[in-house]
Design a protein around this motif. Structure first.
Motif, short mmCIF file in Angstrom:
data_model
loop_
_atom_site.label_atom_id
_atom_site.label_comp_id
_atom_site.label_asym_id
_atom_site.label_seq_id
_atom_site.Cartn_x
_atom_site.Cartn_y
_atom_site.Cartn_z
N GLU A 57 45.16 40.88 45.80
CA GLU A 57 46.38 40.72 46.58
C GLU A 57 46.10 39.73 47.79
O GLU A 57 46.68 38.56 47.96
N ALA A 58 44.88 40.13 48.71
CA ALA A 58 44.58 39.37 49.46
C ALA A 58 43.87 38.08 49.15
O ALA A 58 44.51 37.07 49.83
N LEU A 59 43.39 38.10 48.26
CA LEU A 59 42.76 36.48 47.67
C LEU A 59 43.73 35.82 47.17
O LEU A 59 43.66 34.48 47.28
N GLU A 60 44.68 36.21 46.55
CA GLU A 60 45.69 35.57 46.29
C GLU A 60 46.60 34.89 47.21
O GLU A 60 46.90 33.63 47.30
N ARG A 61 46.62 35.58 48.27
CA ARG A 61 47.25 35.32 49.53
C ARG A 61 46.63 34.21 50.27
O ARG A 61 47.43 33.17 50.79
N VAL A 62 45.26 34.10 50.15
CA VAL A 62 44.50 32.87 50.47
C VAL A 62 44.11 31.68 49.82
O VAL A 62 43.33 30.69 50.09
N GLY A 63 44.53 31.99 48.40
CA GLY A 63 44.46 30.75 47.41
C GLY A 63 43.19 30.91 46.95
O GLY A 63 42.78 29.94 46.26
N LEU A 64 42.65 32.17 46.66
CA LEU A 64 41.16 32.30 46.16
C LEU A 64 41.16 33.38 44.88
O LEU A 64 39.97 33.70 44.69
N ALA A 65 42.13 33.55 44.48
CA ALA A 65 42.03 34.84 43.38
C ALA A 65 41.25 34.27 42.21
O ALA A 65 40.63 35.12 41.72
N ASP A 66 41.29 32.98 42.20
CA ASP A 66 40.30 32.53 41.08
C ASP A 66 39.00 32.31 40.97
O ASP A 66 38.06 32.15 40.11
N LYS A 67 38.50 32.82 42.65
CA LYS A 67 36.93 32.59 42.83
C LYS A 67 36.60 33.87 43.04
O LYS A 67 35.53 34.09 43.51
N TYR A 68 37.21 35.07 42.71
CA TYR A 68 36.91 36.47 42.88
C TYR A 68 35.53 36.80 42.22
O TYR A 68 34.94 37.56 42.95
N HIS A 69 34.85 36.15 41.20
CA HIS A 69 33.80 36.43 40.61
C HIS A 69 32.45 35.47 41.35
O HIS A 69 31.48 35.70 40.91
N HIS A 70 32.93 34.76 41.99
CA HIS A 70 31.83 33.94 42.96
C HIS A 70 31.08 34.33 43.93
O HIS A 70 31.57 35.42 44.45
N LYS A 71 29.83 33.91 44.12
CA LYS A 71 29.06 34.55 45.35
C LYS A 71 29.44 33.48 46.52
O LYS A 71 30.01 32.39 46.27
N PRO A 72 29.24 34.21 47.92
CA PRO A 72 29.52 33.38 48.94
C PRO A 72 28.87 31.93 48.85
O PRO A 72 29.25 30.93 49.37
N SER A 73 27.63 31.91 48.43
CA SER A 73 26.85 30.54 48.20
C SER A 73 27.43 29.65 47.47
O SER A 73 27.06 28.31 47.50
#
Length: 260
Positions: A126-142
């Motif tokens: 829900e928080a990732l959706e809030r900042v527009g990054l729900a589709d990046k949940y499986h990515h590493k920070p790099s």
């Protein structure tokens, strides 16, 4: 009143006789739902002030009532509990763990809070959706841009559903083109009526979004008031000098004169 600080001092001793007053009698308050912006040059005491009202540090003297509790007298464990239950932090650096993916980075404080795995995932997404990054949940920070990494750190704070959000120069590590996306998210959070304290060098943003602006210099509050009054019509000479110097440096760096 959510935050009520009176006569805070933070003194560091260098040798037997020399001392540095990082905070020199600071008093301030923050109401529920208020957006307070703190401005000032490096070394002015603004980050020290935020660290104390964010329960990351303790004052040498003075009182600090947080939601009615005198946190200036709490021990480290009690301060950690306050941070865990009430406060969210976004710093200059993103402080993401490089080996964890985005979702697990956001879930980490929820795990420490003892929530069930399913609840951790639900709140993190829900928080990732809030900042527009729900589709990046499986990515590493790099695999993310600097702006995206900062958005993950905002999501991590939001997932805890804190009563107060603290931002310490959240755009200072970003390229100018990435700064706007972070400021937009902070502005949207302000529109939701969240209580926020933001240390920032983005003067136009502070003027346009904050409810109140504090200018610090030398460890104390020189001037405070409505954003337009402090930034466009400052009364104190030290405030005027800081803003003139800031505008000059910004203009030279950007090659423009868009800062008012």
């Amino acid at each position: 009143m959510l935050i009520d600080v009176k006569n805070l001092f933070k003194i560091y001793h260098e040798g037997e006789e020399s001392e540095v007053r990082a905070l020199d009698g600071v008093s301030l308050s923050v109401d529920r739902g208020e957006f307070l912006a703190i401005i000032g040059q490096s070394g002015s005491g603004k980050s020290t002030c935020m660290n104390i009202i964010g329960c990351l540090d303790v004052p040498t003297s003075g009182t600090y009532l947080l939601n009615g509790t005198d946190v200036s007298k709490l021990n480290d464990n009690q301060l950690a509990e306050i941070r865990n239950q009430m406060l969210g932090f976004i710093f200059q650096q993103y402080n993401l763990l490089p080996k964890l993916n985005v979702l697990d980075n956001v879930k980490l404080p929820l795990m420490y809070k003892g929530l069930k795995e399913s609840e951790q995932t639900k709140r993190a997404m829900e928080a990732l959706e809030r900042v527009g990054l729900a589709d990046k949940y499986h990515h590493k920070p790099s695999q993310l841009s600097g702006g995206q990494q900062q958005r993950v750190s905002i999501a991590r704070a939001l997932a805890l559903n804190p009563k107060i959000l603290f931002f310490d120069e959240p755009t200072s590590a970003l390229d100018p083109e990435l700064t706007g996306e972070i400021l937009k998210i902070i502005q949207d959070l302000a529109k939701e009526g969240r209580t926020m304290v933001v240390v920032t060098h983005e003067m136009s943003f502070a003027r346009d979004v904050a409810d109140r602006v504090i200018f610090m210099d030398g460890g104390y509050i020189v001037e405070e008031g409505k954003p337009d009054d402090v930034i466009n019509h400052p009364q104190k000479e030290r405030t005027k000098a800081f803003l003139e110097r800031f505008t000059s440096l910004h203009t030279m760096a950007s090659g423009s004169d868009d800062v008012q």
